[in-house]
Design an enzyme around this catalytic site. Structure first.
Site, PDB file in Angstrom:
ATOM      1  CB  SER A 124      40.576 -62.906 -44.316  1.00 37.70           C
ATOM      2  OG  SER A 124      40.246 -62.121 -43.188  1.00 37.70           O
ATOM      3  CE1 TYR A 135      34.810 -62.910 -38.335  1.00 36.68           C
ATOM      4  CE2 TYR A 135      36.490 -61.646 -39.471  1.00 36.68           C
ATOM      5  CZ  TYR A 135      36.110 -62.774 -38.766  1.00 36.68           C
ATOM      6  OH  TYR A 135      37.024 -63.749 -38.507  1.00 36.68           O
ATOM      7  CB  THR A 172      32.662 -65.160 -40.433  1.00 35.23           C
ATOM      8  OG1 THR A 172      33.518 -65.561 -41.492  1.00 35.23           O
ATOM      9  CG2 THR A 172      33.025 -65.932 -39.173  1.00 35.23           C
ATOM     10  NE  ARG A 205      40.640 -66.245 -31.364  1.00 36.54           N
ATOM     11  CZ  ARG A 205      40.384 -65.734 -32.563  1.00 36.54           C
ATOM     12  NH1 ARG A 205      41.363 -65.115 -33.234  1.00 36.54           N
ATOM     13  NH2 ARG A 205      39.192 -65.838 -33.097  1.00 36.54           N
ATOM     14  CE  LYS A 220      35.395 -70.108 -41.751  1.00 39.39           C
ATOM     15  NZ  LYS A 220      35.727 -69.350 -40.536  1.00 39.39           N
ATOM     16  CG  HIS A 222      36.459 -68.705 -36.153  1.00 39.92           C
ATOM     17  ND1 HIS A 222      35.593 -67.850 -36.780  1.00 39.92           N
ATOM     18  CD2 HIS A 222      37.671 -68.116 -36.264  1.00 39.92           C
ATOM     19  CE1 HIS A 222      36.242 -66.787 -37.223  1.00 39.92           C
ATOM     20  NE2 HIS A 222      37.515 -66.917 -36.928  1.00 39.92           N
ATOM     21  NE  ARG A 282      42.060 -68.257 -34.976  1.00 40.72           N
ATOM     22  CZ  ARG A 282      43.377 -68.041 -34.907  1.00 40.72           C
ATOM     23  NH1 ARG A 282      44.174 -69.080 -34.754  1.00 40.72           N
ATOM     24  NH2 ARG A 282      43.890 -66.849 -35.012  1.00 40.72           N
ATOM     25  N   GLY A 317      40.321 -78.947 -38.673  1.00 40.09           N
ATOM     26  CA  GLY A 317      41.181 -80.067 -38.321  1.00 40.09           C
ATOM     27  C   GLY A 317      41.642 -80.933 -39.468  1.00 40.09           C
ATOM     28  N   GLY A 361      42.459 -74.104 -42.912  1.00 40.36           N
ATOM     29  CA  GLY A 361      42.819 -72.827 -42.322  1.00 40.36           C
ATOM     30  C   GLY A 361      44.319 -72.693 -42.131  1.00 40.36           C
ATOM     31  NE  ARG A 362      45.223 -73.203 -35.933  1.00 39.70           N
ATOM     32  CZ  ARG A 362      43.981 -73.470 -35.533  1.00 39.70           C
ATOM     33  NH1 ARG A 362      43.270 -74.408 -36.146  1.00 39.70           N
ATOM     34  NH2 ARG A 362      43.438 -72.801 -34.520  1.00 39.70           N
TER      35      ARG A 362
END
Lengths: 369, 369, 369, 369
Positions: free
Chosen positions: D104, D127, D153, D162, D230, D254, D257, D287, D308-309
């Site tokens: 990132s 970004y 991105t 959020r 992305k 994303h 998010r 997911g 991601g997570r």
């Protein structure tokens, strides 16, 4: 306080239970009330990327007036049930947000007092009463007070069976009244009397159930104000509205308070917008609680979105400031949602039946539509 | 007491648990029973506006008789299980509402006593028994007593497996009996005997499982009364019914009590109504609990809607007055629902395969269809 | 004891928890296991009426043998995990019901002992092992013992990840073994060893993962027995099976124990049956728990339905009598379901791609198909 | 420890609640976050049988580099929030698995330190900042450090709302910082300040919201590295990406998010893959929690799947070893899933718009595609 739902949670404790049921409830088993909300959960948005969203514009214009926000206040009755200043406070809150406020025929403050408190656009909502002189008088007062349009509600030939109110024996009282309506004309005994169907009986006695499309000409002749029909849910009626020259329509099922089992507002929107085909503006109400909901309705063809219950939550919690707060919150959610959707202006939202064209290249000279 | 469900809640406490299971239960895992109810939750109505709904007419005519309400009573057995007067009380209640009452072959009061108590239309329901003399005798008694039609139930060649009754070892008893049927003919020992399959065994021994469409001619020759087939769920059988000249059909899955997994009644209705194409009236039962449900069935092509369990709830709670109460509640919900749907008469409801024409202009000379 | 699920509830308390998980569990998150069951809840049947259902025939014939019931026993491993007599008891139970029993390659009783106990049809199931001599020997033993077909399972190139077994560290033990397989050949140390992947490692070491359609010719040459492929879920593979001349196929996802996320068996059935087009019989397993489920599969094109877990429930509860009880219960549900569906014979069920023809008139000379 | 979810459960207890919300949360009501996961539950796979799966190959090649696994690490900010070594540990874990790691722009370790720790492929995510010199400098540093591509991105013109972070008043602190970005350029006061919108305000001040497709040429001119976009969710934008010559795209919302209500990633994948038509590789995130999820995305047209997570869960639990563990678990699930699906190589997966051809016969000379 982050979302409109935060106001709702606070308001629930501040409002008498039977009034709360009157505000929050729907007809019968509340199938349509639930369907209105679930329709937004089902919908999926298709965001576009790499468009210039540096200037997101949430303003809309209707009948020559510009509003800073595409979110306005739907007509609801008796605001004094939740705030001592009633619609006068609502009007002040709407003014802070520069939002449209549609005043109910059953407002608990006078048309003139509301107008005096308003710094944004006002419209007057009417039901079609048997007593046409009263309607004429209301229209004239609205014109004199500077209201911008007449919104005729067409989905209440009779009142929906609202079990909550029936079980509560709900009746308007406590010094709250429909002050713009001559009490002698409107069967005040019934209005004031307790009993499960006080409002419903009153409706049955006062409303004209014979009205058809042909009668719109009579109303047209009474006023030069734009005429807006509220309560259209089908393409067939949308086409009839256009044929009869109405100036705008509102896709609405009356917040799920009339025909239980009726289609969700959002599910009817695309069909109606397509049938109208741009012949007149299409407004929307029914289940909008967040900016993303408003975006969804706007993307499906609505030009402006009305809120029924949320401004009442704000009003109950914090008067004019609460109304302004709710409107500001939802508007502040619309702007980033538009940016994230890649549509910096409402006019750039894809409309039903169209494929979204490729977004304009930066510097190519503005909006490509 | 606001809805039929209020009667249901009261009745649950008044009726013996095994009788309650017999009334409320369905076949096996009760998939179809649940599907019948859920089908109404899924359906969405498209209301029309600005039609003259000042005179909402809920009356229907069938076989030359007029009923004040489009809601009638489906045939169910042994009403004395929940009320000492049984079908005599039911008939009185139906009379108060001017509603059709279809008397079960397994009524616990005589055909003649029921007729004497009735002031509205009566039909007699029959299963096809091995013992044809008994059927002839029942038909003749019905004709003499002024019954208006014979309704032949065709979805019980064998009885559905009703787990609740099987687990309860349910059997009809306590002095309640099918008094119109010669006990010697109907294997009384089995009927009276306890055991998990008393009713099912009785059915297996008494019902004729060989019957086909060709046998309808035999029944036609027995009586000049209109012949109604109950239990049609497919377009194929609907066409066969029309070809065999039946006078009406009932779309029904026997309240989810026969083939578990069968299509929900409401989901079969449009297909059947389209196949019939107006050749004969189409009746409906299966899951109607409110006026809005009745409206949905009527809008999908039913000419009259039958209620199975709700009149028994009313009968259990308050005898004839309870039956009348349930019918009145649902009828009183149909009228505003028709008004809110913008269809003041049943004949104005859109039928499958048609686009609803634009509603008549007021003063244009009445119904446009 | 009314339904197969009653056996399930009893069995749960009688079987060791890790064995229960081995029997009941599926792969990973058990999405496909759940989908298998839900597919039956979603399906809706369209029953026909007024057909002669006095003689309901549930018999089916396959490869020249007649079975009294369209419900048979799918191959499952190690029946001695739940009953001391293991597959010998299962065979006795199947015999009582005159039902097909497909013996697993991993049976815990010998092919010959099972045959000696059997009075109904037996088939032998095989996985394709690296050790082809062992396969030849098993086929020869099956032929000598009178087995009627070889069922080759093709959906286990590797074993699905069964989290329950992995978390339990499940391994076959306690004197239970795959007695038909030479322990030296099958890596007994691994089979007997505890650890999360004992069975999975064993599979990886013993099964031939290189097998393709071309290899079927080798097996054909080994035996004159009919060859049945188990584990087909797509029209593409169904067509390949027909092209390669297999004698029957089984639509199956291995009870949700292999690829988690694979289509539900029932949802794959119509596609496969249509692709086969009658070229060979189509069998089915996956989620059948009641007669109505079997009817649904038969109506979607299956010629015979196999049960995996339910016979093990019966076996655990009551040995051979329990197996017979489960088979009898489900068969006794099939017969009335066929009657209620208006199809007195399996051959009368509508097949995919066909419209059900009008049922034969009584006396018109038998089955119209 | 059997699945990635096992790491998630452990990590929840190890991470500060507000950091956990920052990692796990989505925008607003988290509709899209939930939709991402539910989309995998809805999908059903069609496995093929009798293909040679003895050599399952999970390797993929992108931009001339080969990865042992089709599962890589998506760019996420500030890994030092959950591990003292931050992205350096992540890189080590990715190296163990020979997996792609996309670093990132808001990494909490320097581009150079991460590169020094890496033994597998690294890309740098950016970004589009108002401060283009900073972007140039980051690109140059990435090139010098051997990064293999720039991933731009495009779905964050503004930050999604959020609610969890807003309610928590979440701000990056505790010595964690975006060390690759000149603090003077990036408004450090705002970054460090507490308050509900610290990150969101920072985004609003630093990100260039005017960027459009035409600006991609500027970035192309800065670097010879492949350019990956992305955040594509529509066929329209996928076609624009191809027209503008990007080297790969990532279908992503994303992680739910950004725009709440946006289509689930998996539901957008087929549309995008079809629009791209093989013109460039399509990557996917959103997911994926198990190997079967990865298989689903690969089967719908993805060439590589990003997590991601889950790597953050592994990192929080066990540093580099945890990252490697998560990647290994999911990869080890992909291989048997491919075997069970009958597609031993990723290239054999059916792509949208194609019918899977019959699998190659063994010995017929390799892959048939």
């Amino acid at each position: 306080m982050l979302t409109a739902a935060d106001y709702q949670h606070l308001a629930r404790d501040l409002v008498a239970p039977d009034v709360w049921d009157f505000i929050e409830g729907g007809a019968e088993a509340e199938r349509t009330l639930a369907a209105n909300l679930l329709a937004f959960d089902r919908l999926r948005l298709r965001p576009r990327v790499l468009t210039d969203v540096s200037r997101v514009d949430t303003a809309v214009s209707l009948f020559g007036r510009r509003y800073a926000t595409p979110v306005g206040i739907a007509p609801t009755a008796y605001h004094r049930l939740v705030d001592a200043d009633g619609e006068v406070a609502t009007a002040r809150g709407a003014g802070v947000a520069d939002a449209l406020f549609v005043v109910s025929m059953f407002a608990s403050r006078t048309i003139e007092d509301i107008a005096a408190a308003s710094s944004s656009g006002l419209w007057l909502q009417l039901y079609w009463l048997r007593h046409r002189d009263l309607m004429c008088s209301l229209i004239e007062r609205a014109e004199r007070a500077g209201y911008g349009a007449i919104m005729l509600t067409v989905d209440v030939p009779v009142m929906g069976r609202r079990w909550r109110d029936m079980r509560n024996g709900f009746a308007i009282g406590g010094g709250v009244a429909a002050v713009n309506i001559d009490p002698e004309v409107m069967a005040p005994a019934h209005l004031r009397g307790a009993g499960e169907s006080a409002i419903a009986r009153h409706t049955a006695q006062s409303f004209d159930t014979t009205v058809t499309w042909a009668d719109l000409a009579w109303m047209r002749a009474r006023s030069g104000l734009p005429l807006v029909l509220k309560g259209i849910l089908t393409a067939e009626d949308a086409r009839l509205a256009v044929e009869h020259g109405v100036d705008a329509i509102v896709v609405s099922n009356h917040g799920g308070r009339q025909l239980d089992g009726a289609v969700a507002s959002l599910d009817a929107l695309a069909e109606v917008a397509e049938a109208v085909g741009g012949a007149c503006p299409v407004l929307f109400d029914g289940g909008v609680r967040r900016g993303g909901d408003a975006l969804a309705a706007l993307a499906l063809g609505a030009h402006l979105v009305l809120l029924g219950r949320p401004p009442l939550w704000g009003l109950a919690v914090d008067g004019a400031a609460g109304v302004a707060g709710v409107l500001r919150m939802i508007t502040e959610e619309v702007a980033p949602a538009l940016a994230l959707a890649g549509r910096p202006a409402l006019a750039r939202l894809a409309r039903p039946g169209e494929r979204m064209p490729p977004p304009a290249q930066r510097g190519a000279g503005g909006d490509d539509r």
